[in-house]
Design a protein around this motif. Structure first.
Motif, PDB file in Angstrom:
ATOM      1  N   VAL A  91       0.871  -1.182   0.000  1.00 51.97           N
ATOM      2  CA  VAL A  91       0.000   0.000   0.000  1.00 51.97           C
ATOM      3  C   VAL A  91       0.907   1.231   0.000  1.00 51.97           C
ATOM      4  CG1 VAL A  91      -2.044  -0.926   1.161  1.00 51.97           C
ATOM      5  CG2 VAL A  91      -0.112  -0.110   2.526  1.00 51.97           C
ATOM      6  N   PRO A  92       0.368   2.387  -0.389  1.00 50.95           N
ATOM      7  CA  PRO A  92       1.184   3.597  -0.311  1.00 50.95           C
ATOM      8  C   PRO A  92       1.607   3.861   1.142  1.00 50.95           C
ATOM      9  CG  PRO A  92      -0.787   4.015  -1.594  1.00 50.95           C
ATOM     10  CD  PRO A  92      -0.950   2.646  -1.001  1.00 50.95           C
ATOM     11  N   VAL A  93       2.824   4.356   1.317  1.00 51.03           N
ATOM     12  CA  VAL A  93       3.355   4.598   2.661  1.00 51.03           C
ATOM     13  C   VAL A  93       2.456   5.544   3.448  1.00 51.03           C
ATOM     14  CG1 VAL A  93       5.259   5.664   3.924  1.00 51.03           C
ATOM     15  CG2 VAL A  93       5.741   4.117   2.036  1.00 51.03           C
ATOM     16  N   SER A  94       1.976   6.598   2.751  1.00 49.94           N
ATOM     17  CA  SER A  94       1.217   7.620   3.482  1.00 49.94           C
ATOM     18  C   SER A  94      -0.039   7.042   4.123  1.00 49.94           C
ATOM     19  CB  SER A  94       0.867   8.780   2.553  1.00 49.94           C
ATOM     20  OG  SER A  94       0.344   8.276   1.353  1.00 49.94           O
ATOM     21  N   SER A  95      -0.668   6.069   3.477  1.00 52.34           N
ATOM     22  CA  SER A  95      -1.886   5.511   4.061  1.00 52.34           C
ATOM     23  C   SER A  95      -1.552   4.565   5.201  1.00 52.34           C
ATOM     24  CB  SER A  95      -2.687   4.750   2.989  1.00 52.34           C
ATOM     25  OG  SER A  95      -1.983   3.591   2.632  1.00 52.34           O
ATOM     26  N   LEU A  96      -0.291   4.185   5.279  1.00 48.78           N
ATOM     27  CA  LEU A  96       0.101   3.181   6.258  1.00 48.78           C
ATOM     28  C   LEU A  96       0.537   3.805   7.584  1.00 48.78           C
ATOM     29  CD1 LEU A  96       0.516   0.145   6.491  1.00 48.78           C
ATOM     30  CD2 LEU A  96       2.838   0.466   5.651  1.00 48.78           C
ATOM     31  N   ILE A  97       1.317   4.895   7.490  1.00 46.60           N
ATOM     32  CA  ILE A  97       1.997   5.346   8.712  1.00 46.60           C
ATOM     33  C   ILE A  97       1.229   6.385   9.509  1.00 46.60           C
ATOM     34  CG2 ILE A  97       4.269   4.811   7.784  1.00 46.60           C
ATOM     35  CD1 ILE A  97       4.725   7.707   7.281  1.00 46.60           C
ATOM     36  N   GLY A  98       0.175   6.951   8.908  1.00 47.86           N
ATOM     37  CA  GLY A  98      -0.558   8.014   9.592  1.00 47.86           C
ATOM     38  C   GLY A  98      -0.969   7.636  10.995  1.00 47.86           C
ATOM     39  N   GLU A  99      -1.720   6.537  11.097  1.00 44.10           N
ATOM     40  CA  GLU A  99      -2.252   6.163  12.391  1.00 44.10           C
ATOM     41  C   GLU A  99      -1.135   5.743  13.358  1.00 44.10           C
ATOM     42  OE1 GLU A  99      -5.920   4.101  12.314  1.00 44.10           O
ATOM     43  OE2 GLU A  99      -5.460   2.965  14.125  1.00 44.10           O
ATOM     44  N   TYR A 100      -0.154   5.037  12.811  1.00 39.50           N
ATOM     45  CA  TYR A 100       0.969   4.615  13.648  1.00 39.50           C
ATOM     46  C   TYR A 100       1.673   5.830  14.242  1.00 39.50           C
ATOM     47  CZ  TYR A 100       0.873  -0.339  12.595  1.00 39.50           C
ATOM     48  OH  TYR A 100       0.527  -1.648  12.535  1.00 39.50           O
ATOM     49  N   LEU A 101       1.913   6.835  13.381  1.00 36.51           N
ATOM     50  CA  LEU A 101       2.596   8.028  13.865  1.00 36.51           C
ATOM     51  C   LEU A 101       1.750   8.755  14.908  1.00 36.51           C
ATOM     52  CD1 LEU A 101       4.393   9.652  10.825  1.00 36.51           C
ATOM     53  CD2 LEU A 101       5.398   8.816  12.943  1.00 36.51           C
ATOM     54  N   ALA A 102       0.445   8.860  14.620  1.00 33.88           N
ATOM     55  CA  ALA A 102      -0.432   9.570  15.543  1.00 33.88           C
ATOM     56  C   ALA A 102      -0.415   8.886  16.909  1.00 33.88           C
ATOM     57  CB  ALA A 102      -1.851   9.624  14.991  1.00 33.88           C
ATOM     58  N   LEU A 103      -0.532   7.556  16.911  1.00 35.20           N
ATOM     59  CA  LEU A 103      -0.524   6.841  18.186  1.00 35.20           C
ATOM     60  C   LEU A 103       0.814   6.998  18.890  1.00 35.20           C
ATOM     61  CD1 LEU A 103      -2.456   3.575  17.323  1.00 35.20           C
ATOM     62  CD2 LEU A 103      -3.133   5.391  18.900  1.00 35.20           C
ATOM     63  N   THR A 104       1.882   6.995  18.095  1.00 38.24           N
ATOM     64  CA  THR A 104       3.207   7.183  18.698  1.00 38.24           C
ATOM     65  C   THR A 104       3.299   8.538  19.381  1.00 38.24           C
ATOM     66  OG1 THR A 104       4.124   5.855  16.922  1.00 38.24           O
ATOM     67  CG2 THR A 104       5.678   7.126  18.230  1.00 38.24           C
ATOM     68  N   VAL A 105       2.795   9.575  18.662  1.00 34.65           N
ATOM     69  CA  VAL A 105       2.842  10.914  19.242  1.00 34.65           C
ATOM     70  C   VAL A 105       2.029  10.954  20.538  1.00 34.65           C
ATOM     71  CG1 VAL A 105       2.105  13.300  18.914  1.00 34.65           C
ATOM     72  CG2 VAL A 105       3.297  12.109  17.084  1.00 34.65           C
ATOM     73  N   VAL A 106       0.840  10.335  20.528  1.00 35.79           N
ATOM     74  CA  VAL A 106      -0.010  10.344  21.721  1.00 35.79           C
ATOM     75  C   VAL A 106       0.707   9.663  22.889  1.00 35.79           C
ATOM     76  CG1 VAL A 106      -2.101   9.391  22.741  1.00 35.79           C
ATOM     77  CG2 VAL A 106      -2.199  10.473  20.500  1.00 35.79           C
TER      78      VAL A 106
END
Lengths: 329, 328
Positions: A91-106
């Motif tokens: 899948v495109p990277v952008s659709s993959l990492i969004g949620e992961y990054l958001a959870l990491t930030v939280v």
């Protein structure tokens, strides 16, 4: 100050270019590429097809020189916000990492805040009453916390929770919410799962923060301006909070920028053990399988966070300590 | 003259667990309204410690081991400072409001992270009912009073932006903000150059007259003290070795140590003669000599009694005391 901030932000551009170039190069350093991994996989599964591999090689540009691959990736990112394609996840990277990054930030932000809120008052109290019973207890907890590896603490707590409540406390969501769309119930579920990662990720940080704060405040308490403040007739707690603590906070503000990438990458082992959907494990996996656009994008975004964090640190420092001023040159 | 502060037989020691190391040994003095007491001594003589005891500000480990300090407020009964709880409300009501202090290192004694105005406002708001704006206005007025050229701008500045002399002026403004009745100056000019020193001393004397404050001026410089003090106490190794009116002590010093100190000053020495210098150094508190503590360095050493017997205090003239065997 505005001029300074704009200049700093302009400097982000060459820095990020350099970081991305170097990290892209390092990702490609090991022999072979993602297709080598794929070939090995296909070989193992017995459906190896050289034609498919060759077609993919051409399609993803693996036959081109490194600098061309980098250029194409950068251009797509800057022109279209396209981070590339994850070979492994298809899948495109952008659709993959969004949620992961958001959870990491939280998780990261919550850990940082919890660490500060718990550690700073303990450190201050330890410094004000050094060699008291409380100080000794805080010191013991501090050293044990610092010396215990995070993943071990994670394993112990998971075992203890399972033994006591009979529940699996790993992950950030209950199974029924893991793949559900976002809702209030899911947020509540997230919050109720946060305590374990908070304890595991925060303990060693809090431990060293207590030690540092204690040392800083102890140093400052010896300074003549503290005595002068007492001679003004201020109550003791006000003397301590207003002067030495204020000055002792400086070193921490300057570490905010640095602690961001540390929390991202330092959390990898813990996140794997605790099965947390965070950026660390995903980055590790992408690096192992040479999923270069995914790994490259992670590192790129991480660098952006770090630069912003450092800038925030610098701005906070000038706000808190008037002796520090921006160079106007 | 009514005495503001009376110190009687005050002894201070440092608690080292196994023993209490004596640092100040039964000293007595008093300061009246509008009067200046000069305390002279080398480092380690206990002069700063004695002054800090008046504010209840002994360093950690330090404690009063004997004697008492009492303060006479404008109205009501005298307060025994030595009986007040450490850092308690009662002593804090005196600090900064009735008894203020100026320190040696203005740079280190001002907060590095607060503006000058902010620090004065803090003291004012601690002891008065002024609101923020009125307090700031008063702070600017005070800065003007201590001779700052543009007080409103100085109030916005931080300690590191000022020169040494301006910092000490700011410190003085802060100390005087609540119109204290007693001002303790602990080597206020030691960190300043000679010209600035003269200006700051002039300012202190003028303010003292205007506000009719009692003042304790601590210095290692007996020449400077002679210019401003009404009474002088000379300290050596925690003891008061000479105490009296400044005119008496400086013109007719009764203790060999005071004589030696004055003999080292051009202004007090015989014209044409060589300036004297005192041999040796102040011994460590823990290695206090037997008998008279000054005898190993004394230029007027008077035999075995100095080595074996502690000299008692002798009245050598009206209100003039000296602790030396030569007056027996």
């Amino acid at each position: 100050m505005t001029g300074y901030i704009i200049r700093r932000i302009l400097w982000f551009v060459p820095t990020l270019l350099a970081v991305s170039l170097v990290s892209f190069a390092i990702i490609q350093l090991p022999p072979g590429d993602y297709l080598t991994v794929l070939e090995a996989q296909m070989g193992a599964e017995g459906d190896y097809n050289p034609e498919v591999v060759a077609r993919l090689r051409e399609r993803f540009g693996f036959d081109q020189p490194f600098i061309v691959q980098y250029g194409k990736w950068m251009w797509a990112m800057l022109a279209h916000g396209d981070l590339g394609y994850s070979f492994e996840w298809r899948v495109p990277v952008s659709s993959l990492i969004g949620e992961y990054l958001a959870l990491t930030v939280v998780v990261t932000a919550a850990t940082l805040i919890a660490t500060w809120v718990i550690a700073l008052p303990i450190g201050i109290y330890s410094a004000v009453r050094p060699y008291s019973l409380f100080d000794y207890i805080a010191t013991i907890i501090g050293f044990v916390g610092k010396a215990t590896p995070n993943f071990l603490l994670a394993l112990i707590l998971m075992w203890w929770a399972y033994d006591t409540f009979g529940a699996d406390v790993s992950g950030l969501f209950s199974p029924e919410y893991a793949n559900a769309p976002w809702s209030w119930a899911k947020v509540k579920d997230l919050v109720s799962h946060m305590w374990l990662p908070l304890i595991v990720l925060g303990t060693s940080g809090a431990a060293s923060l207590i030690r540092q704060m204690r040392a800083n405040v102890l140093d400052e308490l010896q300074k003549p301006y503290v005595e002068a403040a007492r001679a003004q007739g201020l109550p003791e707690w006000r003397v301590i909070l207003r002067y030495p603590v204020r000055v002792a906070l400086n070193p921490f503000l300057s570490t905010i920028g640095g602690s961001i990438p540390e929390l991202f990458s330092g959390a990898v082992t813990t996140a794997i053990v605790l099965n947390l959907p965070m950026a660390g494990p995903m980055l590790l996996r992408a690096l192992v399988s040479q999923d270069m656009y995914l790994a490259g994008s992670f590192i790129f975004i991480l660098s952006v966070f770090t630069l912003i964090g450092t800038l925030i640190s610098d701005i906070l420092l000038t706000l808190v300590d008037p002796r520090i001023r921006f160079e106007e040159a | 003259m009514k005495d503001l502060v009376t110190v009687e037989d005050l002894s201070i020691g440092f608690d080292l667990r196994e023993l209490v190391l004596p640092a100040v040994d039964s000293i007595s003095f008093s300061v009246g309204t509008g009067e200046t007491l000069g305390i002279v001594g080398e480092s380690g003589s206990g002069k700063s410690l004695s002054a800090r005891a008046i504010l209840g500000l002994l360093p950690s480990g330090g404690k009063t081991t004997g004697g008492r300090i009492s303060y006479q407020p404008e109205e009501g009964d005298a307060i025994t400072i030595t009986d007040l709880p450490k850092n308690g409300r009662a002593i804090r009501k005196l600090r900064g409001a009735e008894i203020a202090m100026i320190f040696q290192e203005p740079m280190a004694s001002l907060s590095p992270v607060h503006t000058i105005g902010n620090q004065i406002v803090t003291t004012l708001r601690q002891h008065t009912d002024l609101n923020k704006r009125a307090a700031l206005a008063r702070a600017i007025e005070l800065l003007d009073q201590v001779g700052m050229a543009s007080p409103a701008i100085i109030a916005e500045q931080y300690a590191h932006q000022l020169s040494g002399g301006m910092r000490q002026r700011a410190m003085i403004a802060m100390a005087l903000s609540c119109s204290p009745r007693l001002l303790i100056c602990d080597e206020p000019t030691t960190a300043l150059d000679a010209t600035t020193e003269a200006q700051v001393v002039d300012l202190l004397m003028k303010l003292q007259q205007d506000m009719k404050m009692g003042m304790i001026f601590i210095s290692h410089n007996i020449g400077l003290v002679s210019e401003i003090a009404d009474r002088v106490m000379v300290m050596y190794l925690g003891q008061s070795i000479e105490y009296g009116l400044a005119g008496h002590v400086l013109r007719k010093p009764a203790h060999p140590y005071t004589r030696a100190l004055l003999g080292a000053l051009p202004a007090f020495a015989e014209p044409g003669s060589e300036l004297a210098s005192l041999q040796g150094a102040v011994p460590d508190l823990a290695a206090r000599p037997q008998g008279c503590t000054f005898h190993p360095r004394c230029p007027e050493y008077a035999g075995d009694q100095c080595k074996t017997r502690i000299p008692s205090v002798h009245v050598v003239a009206n209100q003039h005391l000296a602790r030396c065997h030569i007056h027996e």
